[in-house]
Structures are given as structure tokens and as C-alpha cells.
Design a protein around this motif. Sequence first.
Motif, PDB file in Angstrom:
ATOM      1  N   ASN A 110       0.828  -1.223   0.000  1.00  0.00           N
ATOM      2  CA  ASN A 110       0.000   0.000   0.000  1.00  0.00           C
ATOM      3  C   ASN A 110       0.854   1.261   0.000  1.00  0.00           C
ATOM      4  OD1 ASN A 110      -2.628  -1.241   0.072  1.00  0.00           O
ATOM      5  ND2 ASN A 110      -2.228  -1.780   2.210  1.00  0.00           N
ATOM      6  N   THR A 111       1.855   1.283  -0.852  1.00  0.00           N
ATOM      7  CA  THR A 111       2.781   2.409  -0.904  1.00  0.00           C
ATOM      8  C   THR A 111       2.779   3.031  -2.289  1.00  0.00           C
ATOM      9  OG1 THR A 111       4.234   1.559   0.827  1.00  0.00           O
ATOM     10  CG2 THR A 111       5.240   3.033  -0.774  1.00  0.00           C
ATOM     11  N   GLU A 112       2.933   4.343  -2.325  1.00  0.00           N
ATOM     12  CA  GLU A 112       3.071   5.071  -3.582  1.00  0.00           C
ATOM     13  C   GLU A 112       4.275   6.002  -3.484  1.00  0.00           C
ATOM     14  OE1 GLU A 112       0.541   8.080  -6.531  1.00  0.00           O
ATOM     15  OE2 GLU A 112      -0.459   6.987  -4.900  1.00  0.00           O
ATOM     16  N   MET A 113       5.188   5.897  -4.448  1.00  0.00           N
ATOM     17  CA  MET A 113       6.406   6.715  -4.413  1.00  0.00           C
ATOM     18  C   MET A 113       6.868   7.039  -5.834  1.00  0.00           C
ATOM     19  SD  MET A 113       9.780   4.353  -4.057  1.00  0.00           S
ATOM     20  CE  MET A 113      10.573   5.540  -5.160  1.00  0.00           C
ATOM     21  N   VAL A 114       7.723   8.054  -5.931  1.00  0.00           N
ATOM     22  CA  VAL A 114       8.322   8.452  -7.207  1.00  0.00           C
ATOM     23  C   VAL A 114       9.794   8.772  -6.968  1.00  0.00           C
ATOM     24  CG1 VAL A 114       8.242  10.057  -9.142  1.00  0.00           C
ATOM     25  CG2 VAL A 114       6.136   9.508  -7.910  1.00  0.00           C
ATOM     26  N   ALA A 115      10.665   8.277  -7.833  1.00  0.00           N
ATOM     27  CA  ALA A 115      12.058   8.721  -7.840  1.00  0.00           C
ATOM     28  C   ALA A 115      12.100   9.969  -8.713  1.00  0.00           C
ATOM     29  CB  ALA A 115      12.977   7.637  -8.386  1.00  0.00           C
ATOM     30  N   GLU A 116      12.104  11.140  -8.077  1.00  0.00           N
ATOM     31  CA  GLU A 116      11.997  12.388  -8.836  1.00  0.00           C
ATOM     32  C   GLU A 116      13.325  12.793  -9.467  1.00  0.00           C
ATOM     33  OE1 GLU A 116      10.273  15.331  -6.256  1.00  0.00           O
ATOM     34  OE2 GLU A 116       8.252  14.674  -6.821  1.00  0.00           O
ATOM     35  N   PHE A 117      14.425  12.415  -8.821  1.00  0.00           N
ATOM     36  CA  PHE A 117      15.742  12.759  -9.365  1.00  0.00           C
ATOM     37  C   PHE A 117      16.724  11.671  -8.973  1.00  0.00           C
ATOM     38  CE2 PHE A 117      19.997  14.573  -8.819  1.00  0.00           C
ATOM     39  CZ  PHE A 117      20.220  15.083 -10.096  1.00  0.00           C
ATOM     40  N   PHE A 118      17.591  11.312  -9.917  1.00  0.00           N
ATOM     41  CA  PHE A 118      18.648  10.358  -9.606  1.00  0.00           C
ATOM     42  C   PHE A 118      19.785  10.531 -10.588  1.00  0.00           C
ATOM     43  CE2 PHE A 118      20.847   6.270  -9.915  1.00  0.00           C
ATOM     44  CZ  PHE A 118      21.139   6.044  -8.575  1.00  0.00           C
ATOM     45  N   ALA A 119      20.973  10.730 -10.079  1.00  0.00           N
ATOM     46  CA  ALA A 119      22.176  10.815 -10.904  1.00  0.00           C
ATOM     47  C   ALA A 119      23.307  10.158 -10.134  1.00  0.00           C
ATOM     48  CB  ALA A 119      22.519  12.269 -11.219  1.00  0.00           C
ATOM     49  N   ALA A 120      23.896   9.133 -10.722  1.00  0.00           N
ATOM     50  CA  ALA A 120      25.005   8.410 -10.099  1.00  0.00           C
ATOM     51  C   ALA A 120      26.156   8.343 -11.090  1.00  0.00           C
ATOM     52  CB  ALA A 120      24.567   7.014  -9.669  1.00  0.00           C
ATOM     53  N   ASP A 121      26.727   9.511 -11.406  1.00  0.00           N
ATOM     54  CA  ASP A 121      27.777   9.615 -12.414  1.00  0.00           C
ATOM     55  C   ASP A 121      29.142   9.905 -11.813  1.00  0.00           C
ATOM     56  OD1 ASP A 121      25.808   9.337 -14.482  1.00  0.00           O
ATOM     57  OD2 ASP A 121      25.254  11.430 -14.151  1.00  0.00           O
ATOM     58  N   ASP A 122      29.257   9.811 -10.476  1.00  0.00           N
ATOM     59  CA  ASP A 122      30.497  10.139  -9.775  1.00  0.00           C
ATOM     60  C   ASP A 122      30.918  11.577 -10.069  1.00  0.00           C
ATOM     61  OD1 ASP A 122      32.659   9.778  -8.095  1.00  0.00           O
ATOM     62  OD2 ASP A 122      33.922   8.842  -9.636  1.00  0.00           O
ATOM     63  N   LYS A 123      29.939  12.468  -9.961  1.00  0.00           N
ATOM     64  CA  LYS A 123      30.167  13.900 -10.178  1.00  0.00           C
ATOM     65  C   LYS A 123      29.553  14.688  -9.018  1.00  0.00           C
ATOM     66  CE  LYS A 123      29.954  13.581 -15.239  1.00  0.00           C
ATOM     67  NZ  LYS A 123      29.230  14.041 -16.462  1.00  0.00           N
ATOM     68  N   PRO A 124      29.963  15.948  -8.857  1.00  0.00           N
ATOM     69  CA  PRO A 124      29.351  16.773  -7.787  1.00  0.00           C
ATOM     70  C   PRO A 124      27.845  16.915  -7.928  1.00  0.00           C
ATOM     71  CG  PRO A 124      31.361  17.802  -8.601  1.00  0.00           C
ATOM     72  CD  PRO A 124      31.068  16.647  -9.532  1.00  0.00           C
ATOM     73  N   SER A 125      27.330  16.731  -9.140  1.00  0.00           N
ATOM     74  CA  SER A 125      25.886  16.853  -9.377  1.00  0.00           C
ATOM     75  C   SER A 125      25.105  15.600  -9.008  1.00  0.00           C
ATOM     76  CB  SER A 125      25.633  17.191 -10.851  1.00  0.00           C
ATOM     77  OG  SER A 125      26.212  16.199 -11.697  1.00  0.00           O
TER      78      SER A 125
END
Length: 419
Positions: A110-125
Motif C-alpha cells: 500500500n505504498t506510492e512513491m516516485v524517484a523524482e531525481f537520480f544521478a550516479a555519475d560520480d560527479k558533484p551533481s
Amino acid sequence: MLRSLPDFSTCRIAAVAVIFGYLMTVSVAPAYGAPPNAEETKVSATEKRFATVVYLHGAVAATKAGAAQNLERTLRKGDVVYVGETLRSAATGEAVLKTDDAGMVAIRPNTEMVAEFFAADDKPSDGITLRLLVGSLRLISGWISQTNRPGSTVVTPTSTIGIRGTDHEPYVLSPEMALKTTNPEGTYDKVNRGETALLAGGNALPIGSGQVGFVRTTRPDSKSRALMTLVLPVLLEKVPSFYLPGTFDAELDLYSSTAGQESLRQLEERRNSPRPIGLTDCSPTTIATNWLKQLDSAIERHDVAAVVGLFAPATRVQAHVLDRDGKSVSVDLSRDEFAQSTTTALKTLSGYKQHRMPVTAVFVGENRDPTCRDIALSSAVTEEGSQSGKPYRFKSREDYELTRLDGKWLAVKAETTQK
């Protein structure tokens, strides 16, 4: 098809297809292959990856942002989940996702979620932002929370949770669940390991291991307490009874015990791996040459995942080879069959050597200007070795089309002919 070739065993044909330059014609197709039913939607391979489904129980659905409700897809083990997709679990549905920074996201019923942002590029961003609308998650941080702590958050209707290299369980208690469990409606966060920070109303509350933080949902007509008091995050004296173990908590407990070290190990492994090809150099020849080097190197290492990973997420594979009478025959494989055949072939491959002639590569289509998008390449190659103890030697011409998808060069078309 394989069964129509009496002069070759299925395994031998598959081995030829793998060893001899992965003789194939690859057609672009949806990242998830053909859906099992009409209710599932197709997701483009150009979407930003977030995680992969590693455990699944019951029904969990994903809907792309803006898609109609009747286009949602039911997740299956091994599926990729993309940034921006809304995930909803049924009353008995649970899923565990492994993020691309080696973290874990367990979705409770009974859960609702969104991954709104994801960046795994080994950068400061780099960063991760999850929006939990209702229900509960168990989150085990990956390396993003260790390399960029301010960039790791969970957003709920009443608060923001800062992640600090943690194993924790945020819970958004709905009005219905609040009434059923006689607990106040709002956001809870139970920390199993590490520390989080619960932010609400301009106040930040640190939550340590074994503690539970809480921020209640405020109502415009609330008169029982002053508004500022209502929005202050507080620590609870005990764990609320609605926190129940998940189906996969034993596996998560084991992973959590070494998650910090494991995620950093994977990050270091990533840093020591070859630089992604052609991301800053828009020379078609350089990009094509580096891509082929990765392909050849993967064979020499017997690395099945690396071989398959150089092609588009969903493909049909057609190989053209010569039978013992010198006649050309074709092998048609799905991506799953190709992966299985690659595994079989590399297990019995030994003494592999190859020699490539100089590569010819150009930008194609509308991208003849240096947009670093579509590249056509041709290569002549001679390969030799032993397959199941039998020596072989092939000469072939290979023609590929490469497209950059989600920051990585993948083959979306290829045609190779045995000489």
C-alpha cells in the motif's frame, strides 16, 4: 530459426554467433521487450535509469509520468525502473530495487512513491530525491549519500528527510491508517543504522540508530495546538505498532551490515574501469574503435554481462554464418536467447585471438554534424580459438550502427557476414 538447421546443433550455432563477432542485426525495441498483457506500457530505452527490481512479491505497478492509468506496467523481477515513474504496491505487494549507486529501496504494501531525481555519475551533481506520497519504504543508502550527503533526500507531504549513509524506514501514515491504528497522521522515520535528519517548519531533528522521528499532518482548522508546535519534528518514545517486518527484511538485514563498504567498493571499481567511450570526444573513429575494443575485451575476459551490455536493452539478433557446405544460414535470437547463448559459448571458449583491420566510421542521418549521436562503423576481423575443444577460424565483415543512450554508446543495428 535454430530448429530448421539440421547441419548444426543449437549450441554450436549459438557459439558461432557469439564468438564470430556476435553476428547479428539488432533492431531497436522497447527496453522491457513485449509486454505480457495489454495493460503494460512500453518504456523507452532513453529514459534515465534509477534501479533494477531484485526481489518481488505480489503486485507492484509502475506508471510513466503523464501516462494514462490503463498504460501502467506490472513490474517483474529484473525489470529496470526509471526516474519519474510512479510506483504503487498492492495490499500484499512488495518490491526491492537496487539503485545504480548500490543502494536498496524496499517498497512496502500500500505504498506510492516516485524517484523524482537520480544521478550516479560520480560527479558533484550526483543526487537522489524520492517522493513518498503514502505508505512505507526501507532505504539502504548507496554511495551517493556518502559522496554528496546534501543531495540525498526523501520528500513527504509534511517533511523532508536528509539521508546520511543510513538504513531507515520512512512511513507516511494516511488518514485511514491513522484511524485504524489510533496513531496521529503524518510522517514517521525509523532509523535502523546511521542517522537521518527530519526537517519541517524550518526545524531539523537528528534521528539516530534505534530512534523514530515524527511530524504530524496539520489541518487548517486545527485548534488543539498552536501551528508552530504542530509542525515541529519530535522523537517518539517507542516504535509505533504499524511498523512491521517486510517479506525481504532478512536479505536486507544482511546487505545492510556491509552496505557502506560495498557501495564504496563498487564506486571504486567504477572509477578504475575504462572511461565511458566517446562521451567527450566526438570523433566517430575514436568512438567506434573504443566500442569495438570493449566488445573484444569482454570476450577475452569471458564477461557475459559486458558483452550483452554493449547492445540495446531489447533486441532481436540475426546471425549469418556458413554451414559446412559453404551455404549461408541465418540464426534468429531474442535478447534473452542471445544472453543464454553467450553464457554457453563463453564457458567452453579458450585460446581466443582476434585481429581487426582499421575501422571506418562516420556520423549518419540527421546527425552528420558532430552531435555525438548516431555513428555507422565497418570493420573486418579475423577470429580464432577453440570452442568445446574444437579449433575454429573465422573471417568476417561487421557493420554496426551505434547510438548514445543514457550516456552510453550501444549498438542498435549490426550486420556481420562470414567470409
